[in-house]
Motif scaffolding. Structure first.
Motif, short mmCIF file in Angstrom:
data_model
loop_
_atom_site.label_atom_id
_atom_site.label_comp_id
_atom_site.label_asym_id
_atom_site.label_seq_id
_atom_site.Cartn_x
_atom_site.Cartn_y
_atom_site.Cartn_z
N VAL A 179 32.85 6.65 -2.61
CA VAL A 179 31.68 5.81 -2.84
C VAL A 179 31.62 5.49 -4.32
CG1 VAL A 179 29.16 5.66 -2.76
CG2 VAL A 179 30.40 6.75 -0.88
N ASN A 233 29.68 3.14 -7.58
CA ASN A 233 28.51 2.35 -7.99
C ASN A 233 28.84 1.56 -9.25
OD1 ASN A 233 28.20 4.09 -10.26
ND2 ASN A 233 26.96 5.52 -9.04
N THR A 252 24.40 -1.71 -7.74
CA THR A 252 24.90 -1.77 -6.36
C THR A 252 25.89 -0.64 -6.12
OG1 THR A 252 26.74 -3.25 -6.89
CG2 THR A 252 24.62 -4.27 -6.32
N SER A 253 26.25 -0.44 -4.85
CA SER A 253 27.25 0.58 -4.50
C SER A 253 28.04 0.11 -3.29
CB SER A 253 26.57 1.92 -4.20
OG SER A 253 25.71 1.80 -3.08
N ALA A 254 29.20 0.72 -3.10
CA ALA A 254 30.08 0.38 -1.99
C ALA A 254 30.87 1.61 -1.58
CB ALA A 254 31.03 -0.75 -2.36
N GLN A 279 35.94 -1.63 3.69
CA GLN A 279 34.93 -1.66 2.63
C GLN A 279 33.57 -1.89 3.25
OE1 GLN A 279 35.61 -4.58 -0.42
NE2 GLN A 279 33.45 -4.64 -1.00
N ALA A 280 32.56 -1.16 2.77
CA ALA A 280 31.18 -1.34 3.23
C ALA A 280 30.26 -1.36 2.02
CB ALA A 280 30.77 -0.22 4.19
N GLY A 281 29.19 -2.12 2.10
CA GLY A 281 28.25 -2.20 1.00
C GLY A 281 28.51 -3.40 0.12
N ALA A 282 28.26 -3.25 -1.18
CA ALA A 282 28.38 -4.36 -2.13
C ALA A 282 29.83 -4.82 -2.24
CB ALA A 282 27.86 -3.92 -3.49
#
Length: 294
Positions: A67, A69, A79-81, A135-138
């Motif tokens: 993870v 940021n 943001t984070s991913a 990939q998930a998130g930003a």
């Protein structure tokens, strides 16, 4: 008088015939001996092969998940991913085929030691799904490079340059082989979206086989070569990746490496400090056309 002359002539003819019969007869000429040529493996050869390849490495490692940021430099501030990397060697078996060229030297014709060199190039139809990235998130910043930290790569082709050493029992050759190997395929670097570029790899190959030379007039001898040979061969191929990435899994837009110890990065699962080899075995049959000495 005439009867006397006729009798003398007949008597002379009989005497000459009897004398000729007593003379020794002329002997018939001996048959011409044509030696059968002794087969030798010495000479240049070229041919093709086909077979089956299958992976021999461990495919039970869990995926690596990190993870990140904004402090990592990979995503925008605030943001984070989550980034996930597959460590499984899926689809590591399938068709293998290609061609080879080489040269043999036989120390003594007939039976004896044979040594030589061979080069081959092979198409490989396995390992295409070994490198997966999620990939998930930003979204990642433009210019970010993402790498599989465990260095898995697929394989589209490989080749070898090997020495061969064996013993010939006339037309049957048993041999061992080993030398340099190389290959390339989808590498460990991911683009967006989820693409990967080729990564050239090098290593070694070892194995052995048996080869048999058919008669020169074999129906397979399309090229009028000095012999056609059939072979069955097994190879172990290791394209060494080493342990070179030291946990790096990405680079920032400026090219700075990012690892699990970098600011703004948290390792959730998996390992990120080893690159496993691309290793597999091949069993194949081949056909060679030999040119040169008989």
């Amino acid at each position: 008088m005439k009867k006397l002359l006729l009798a003398s002539t007949v008597l002379a003819g009989l005497t000459a015939a009897a004398s000729a019969a007593d003379l020794p007869r002329r002997a018939a000429p001996p048959p011409v001996f044509t030696p059968v040529p002794v087969f030798t493996w010495t000479g240049f050869y070229a041919g093709f092969n086909a077979g089956y390849g299958f992976g021999t490495g461990d495919d039970r490692q869990a995926p690596t998940v990190v993870v990140v940021n904004g402090a990592s430099g990979l995503v925008a501030p605030g943001t984070s991913a989550a980034l996930g990397f597959s460590n499984n060697r899926s689809n590591t078996d399938g068709f293998v085929g290609g061609g080879q060229i080489g040269y043999n030297w036989q120390l003594t014709p007939g039976s004896g030691v044979v040594f030589g060199v061979e080069a081959d190039a092979q198409y490989v139809d396995f390992g295409r799904e070994r490198n997966r990235f999620a990939q998930a998130g930003a979204g990642l910043l433009p210019g970010v490079g993402v790498f599989n930290p465990n260095g898995l790569s697929s394989l589209d082709y490989f080749g070898t340059v090997r020495g061969r050493l064996g013993y010939a029992f006339d037309r049957t050759l048993v041999y061992a082989t080993g030398g340099f190997a190389y290959g390339s395929g989808g590498g460990r670097e991911f683009g967006l979206p989820n693409s990967s570029r080729d990564e050239f790899q090098t290593g070694y190959a070892v194995g052995g086989g048996i080869e048999y030379a058919l008669p020169t007039d074999s129906f397979l001898n399309f090229f009028r070569s000095s012999a056609v040979t059939l072979k069955v061969e097994g190879l172990y191929v290791n394209l060494d990746q080493g342990n070179r990435n030291n946990g790096f899994f990405a680079t920032t837009p400026a090219g700075a490496p990012v690892s699990v110890t970098s600011p703004g990065v948290a390792l959730v699962s998996g390992v990120t400090n080893s690159r496993r080899d691309t290793e597999f075995a091949v069993v194949r049959a081949g056909l060679n056309y030999k040119f040169g000495s008989y």
